[in-house]
Design an enzyme around this catalytic site. Structure first.
Site, PDB file in Angstrom:
ATOM      1  N   CYS A 140       0.819  -1.228   0.000  1.00  0.00           N
ATOM      2  CA  CYS A 140       0.000   0.000   0.000  1.00  0.00           C
ATOM      3  C   CYS A 140       0.848   1.273   0.000  1.00  0.00           C
ATOM      4  O   CYS A 140       0.321   2.354  -0.261  1.00  0.00           O
ATOM      5  CB  CYS A 140      -0.935  -0.002   1.200  1.00  0.00           C
ATOM      6  SG  CYS A 140      -1.911  -1.499   1.304  1.00  0.00           S
ATOM      7  N   HIS A 172      -3.467   6.941   3.179  1.00  0.00           N
ATOM      8  CA  HIS A 172      -3.864   5.623   2.656  1.00  0.00           C
ATOM      9  C   HIS A 172      -5.225   5.253   3.262  1.00  0.00           C
ATOM     10  O   HIS A 172      -5.447   5.377   4.461  1.00  0.00           O
ATOM     11  CB  HIS A 172      -2.802   4.593   3.033  1.00  0.00           C
ATOM     12  CG  HIS A 172      -3.210   3.202   2.709  1.00  0.00           C
ATOM     13  ND1 HIS A 172      -3.720   2.840   1.486  1.00  0.00           N
ATOM     14  CD2 HIS A 172      -3.193   2.066   3.460  1.00  0.00           C
ATOM     15  CE1 HIS A 172      -3.998   1.546   1.493  1.00  0.00           C
ATOM     16  NE2 HIS A 172      -3.694   1.062   2.680  1.00  0.00           N
ATOM     17  N   ASN A 216     -10.089  -0.328   0.587  1.00  0.00           N
ATOM     18  CA  ASN A 216      -8.624  -0.273   0.514  1.00  0.00           C
ATOM     19  C   ASN A 216      -8.170  -0.807  -0.854  1.00  0.00           C
ATOM     20  O   ASN A 216      -8.323  -1.991  -1.133  1.00  0.00           O
ATOM     21  CB  ASN A 216      -8.058  -1.126   1.655  1.00  0.00           C
ATOM     22  CG  ASN A 216      -6.540  -1.101   1.716  1.00  0.00           C
ATOM     23  OD1 ASN A 216      -5.877  -0.705   0.761  1.00  0.00           O
ATOM     24  ND2 ASN A 216      -5.996  -1.543   2.823  1.00  0.00           N
TER      25      ASN A 216
HETATM   26  O1  UT7 Z   1      -3.343  -1.830   3.901  1.00  0.00           O
HETATM   27  C1  UT7 Z   1      -3.180  -2.595   5.077  1.00  0.00           C
HETATM   28  C2  UT7 Z   1      -4.453  -3.265   5.327  1.00  0.00           C
HETATM   29  N1  UT7 Z   1      -4.865  -3.647   6.602  1.00  0.00           N
HETATM   30  C3  UT7 Z   1      -5.406  -2.840   7.533  1.00  0.00           C
HETATM   31  O2  UT7 Z   1      -5.348  -1.663   7.506  1.00  0.00           O
HETATM   32  C4  UT7 Z   1      -6.095  -3.541   8.665  1.00  0.00           C
HETATM   33  C5  UT7 Z   1      -6.037  -2.818   9.965  1.00  0.00           C
HETATM   34  N2  UT7 Z   1      -6.963  -3.432  10.902  1.00  0.00           N
HETATM   35  C6  UT7 Z   1      -8.287  -3.148  10.885  1.00  0.00           C
HETATM   36  O3  UT7 Z   1      -8.725  -2.322  10.112  1.00  0.00           O
HETATM   37  C7  UT7 Z   1      -9.177  -3.823  11.901  1.00  0.00           C
HETATM   38  O4  UT7 Z   1      -8.376  -4.563  12.795  1.00  0.00           O
HETATM   39  C8  UT7 Z   1     -10.230  -4.746  11.236  1.00  0.00           C
HETATM   40  C9  UT7 Z   1     -11.271  -3.917  10.513  1.00  0.00           C
HETATM   41  C10 UT7 Z   1      -9.545  -5.714  10.270  1.00  0.00           C
HETATM   42  C11 UT7 Z   1     -10.944  -5.572  12.312  1.00  0.00           C
HETATM   43  O5  UT7 Z   1     -11.546  -4.693  13.257  1.00  0.00           O
HETATM   44  P1  UT7 Z   1     -11.401  -5.000  14.811  1.00  0.00           P
HETATM   45  O6  UT7 Z   1     -12.203  -3.995  15.522  1.00  0.00           O
HETATM   46  O7  UT7 Z   1      -9.934  -5.070  15.106  1.00  0.00           O
HETATM   47  O8  UT7 Z   1     -12.108  -6.403  14.954  1.00  0.00           O
HETATM   48  P2  UT7 Z   1     -11.527  -7.768  15.525  1.00  0.00           P
HETATM   49  O9  UT7 Z   1     -10.524  -8.353  14.578  1.00  0.00           O
HETATM   50  O10 UT7 Z   1     -11.103  -7.555  16.959  1.00  0.00           O
HETATM   51  O11 UT7 Z   1     -12.803  -8.673  15.534  1.00  0.00           O
HETATM   52  C12 UT7 Z   1     -13.908  -8.397  16.405  1.00  0.00           C
HETATM   53  C13 UT7 Z   1     -15.015  -9.376  16.079  1.00  0.00           C
HETATM   54  C14 UT7 Z   1     -14.561 -10.830  16.003  1.00  0.00           C
HETATM   55  O12 UT7 Z   1     -15.576 -11.626  16.545  1.00  0.00           O
HETATM   56  P3  UT7 Z   1     -15.456 -12.214  18.049  1.00  0.00           P
HETATM   57  O13 UT7 Z   1     -14.222 -13.052  18.024  1.00  0.00           O
HETATM   58  O14 UT7 Z   1     -15.318 -11.005  18.919  1.00  0.00           O
HETATM   59  O15 UT7 Z   1     -16.734 -12.972  18.214  1.00  0.00           O
HETATM   60  C15 UT7 Z   1     -14.486 -11.086  14.522  1.00  0.00           C
HETATM   61  O16 UT7 Z   1     -14.689 -12.454  14.193  1.00  0.00           O
HETATM   62  O17 UT7 Z   1     -15.577  -9.063  14.809  1.00  0.00           O
HETATM   63  C16 UT7 Z   1     -15.631 -10.258  14.021  1.00  0.00           C
HETATM   64  N3  UT7 Z   1     -15.534  -9.880  12.613  1.00  0.00           N
HETATM   65  C17 UT7 Z   1     -16.606  -9.579  11.859  1.00  0.00           C
HETATM   66  N4  UT7 Z   1     -17.920  -9.550  12.150  1.00  0.00           N
HETATM   67  C18 UT7 Z   1     -18.755  -9.195  11.167  1.00  0.00           C
HETATM   68  C19 UT7 Z   1     -14.411  -9.741  11.848  1.00  0.00           C
HETATM   69  N5  UT7 Z   1     -14.767  -9.376  10.609  1.00  0.00           N
HETATM   70  C20 UT7 Z   1     -16.122  -9.260  10.602  1.00  0.00           C
HETATM   71  C21 UT7 Z   1     -17.044  -8.907   9.602  1.00  0.00           C
HETATM   72  N6  UT7 Z   1     -18.357  -8.889   9.927  1.00  0.00           N
HETATM   73  N7  UT7 Z   1     -16.681  -8.577   8.344  1.00  0.00           N
END
Ligand code: UT7
Length: 329
Positions: free
Chosen positions: A110, A244, A274
């Site tokens: 990115c 970004h 993204n």
């Molecule tokens: O260019 C580089 C690209 N990458 C990034 O910039 C990623 C940076 N990270 C992020 O943007 C965030 O960490 C995410 C958007 C990927 C995830 O958000 P989060 O608030 O960190 O969520 P999490 O990973 O802590 O997950 C929380 C919950 C989980 O469920 P449980 O275990 O709490 O029951 C996930 O399974 O949200 C769940 N989850 C979803 N639920 C509904 C993860 N993805 C989804 C989804 N829909 N799409």
């Protein structure tokens, strides 16, 4: 001698996929995706190849700068994956445009646009070029595991390009790399060599979202601070930060660290998601065509990505403000 941006262009695939569309086959919702990321829809390359997107963006940038392909001295593409491992995406763009200059790709995920600008700046500093085309094109949706809701909802496809000419408008640029495949990686193709004896598995993105999130907030804000200091300007002098587009919450957290008002942080994440290396130049082109960039504006571009890589720069916008061609998002 660095360069000035003489023209911008971008291309977004025709097909738009909303969060509700994703919820028809994934255990997710518009509510989760939009509140956790700010993304509402993304463009998906269904009919378009990476090369076609790149060429469309390149043609738009050439037209915007009033340049012809024969005038180009270098084509530089930043992409995670062009159509082929070889020939490079840049060579395919060169062929389609009918240009006759050297062409090569670079991969800094990115942060690719900023890495490409720095490489181009070196060519200008050495007096080797008068006109450079930088193109960033990504088909991220082809690199996803579409059963993994934690990654496939985040990315979209698109391409953007800039034409660079001699000038003094790159005031500072900083790049970094910290090798790390645990936070984010995409395995390579396996091939079927009977001697290698291993299968790398599917070519799809694997990410530790929270690790990348923490890295991103610090990288985005510190990048702007350090680039501004190197350029000898105060944060208040920056007209617009072009970050970004990975997650609206990352942008907001970085904005708070920089103590900048919300209107100084540009974003199109709601409509694009993204798009990796294409993210910054797509947004730059949209701002240009929306008439949001004024002659003399100091712009801070900042990015992070797989690698892990980062990049940040301070650019002076030297062109007259355009009469808005596109509606503001
Ligand atoms: O260019 C580089 C690209 N990458 C990034 O910039 C990623 C940076 N990270 C992020 O943007 C965030 O960490 C995410 C958007 C990927 C995830 O958000 P989060 O608030 O960190 O969520 P999490 O990973 O802590 O997950 C929380 C919950 C989980 O469920 P449980 O275990 O709490 O029951 C996930 O399974 O949200 C769940 N989850 C979803 N639920 C509904 C993860 N993805 C989804 C989804 N829909 N799409």
């Amino acid at each position: 001698m660095s360069f000035t941006i003489a023209g911008t262009g971008s291309y977004l695939p025709q097909k738009v996929v909303t969060n509700d569309d994703l919820a028809t086959f994934l255990d997710t919702s518009d509510e989760w995706i939009s509140t956790r990321t700010g993304i509402r829809s993304r463009h998906v390359a269904v009919a378009e190849t990476v090369t076609e997107m790149a060429v469309a963006a390149a043609r738009a940038a050439l037209a915007d700068s009033g340049s012809a392909p024969e005038q180009l001295d270098l084509i530089l593409c930043a992409t995670l994956a062009g159509e082929y491992i070889t020939p490079s995406l840049s060579c395919m763009v060169q062929k389609e445009l009918g240009a006759c200059c050297p062409a090569f790709d670079l991969n800094a995920a990115c942060s690719g646009f900023l890495y490409a600008l720095d490489v181009a700046a070196g060519y200008f500093a050495r007096g080797r070029v008068k006109k450079v085309l930088v193109v960033c094109a990504e088909a991220m949706t082809r690199l996803m595991d579409w059963t993994d809701r934690s990654t496939c909802v985040l990315f979209g496809d698109g391409a953007a390009a800039v034409v660079l000419e001699p000038g003094e408008d790159l005031l500072a640029i900083r790049l970094s790399a910290t090798g790390n495949s645990d936070a984010l990686h995409i395995p390579h193709v396996s091939g079927n060599c009977p001697y290698s004896g291993y299968d790398r598995g599917p070519v799809s993105l694997v990410m530790n979202g929270q690790e990348v999130y923490k890295f991103a907030v610090a990288a985005m804000s510190q990048g702007v601070e350090k680039a501004a200091a190197e350029a000898g300007i105060a944060l208040e002098d920056i007209a617009l930060v072009i970050p970004h587009q990975a997650n609206m919450r990352i942008l907001e957290a970085a904005r708070k660290k920089l103590r900048m008002p919300a209107e100084k942080i540009a974003s199109n994440i709601g409509q694009c998601g993204n798009t990796s290396a294409a993210s910054l130049p797509i947004l730059l082109d949209q701002l240009n065509r929306q008439g949001r960039l004024n002659k003399g504006d100091l712009l801070a571009l900042t990015a992070f990505g797989g690698g892990l890589t980062t990049g940040a720069c301070i650019l002076r916008w030297a062109r007259e403000r355009k009469k808005a061609e596109e509606p503001a998002f």
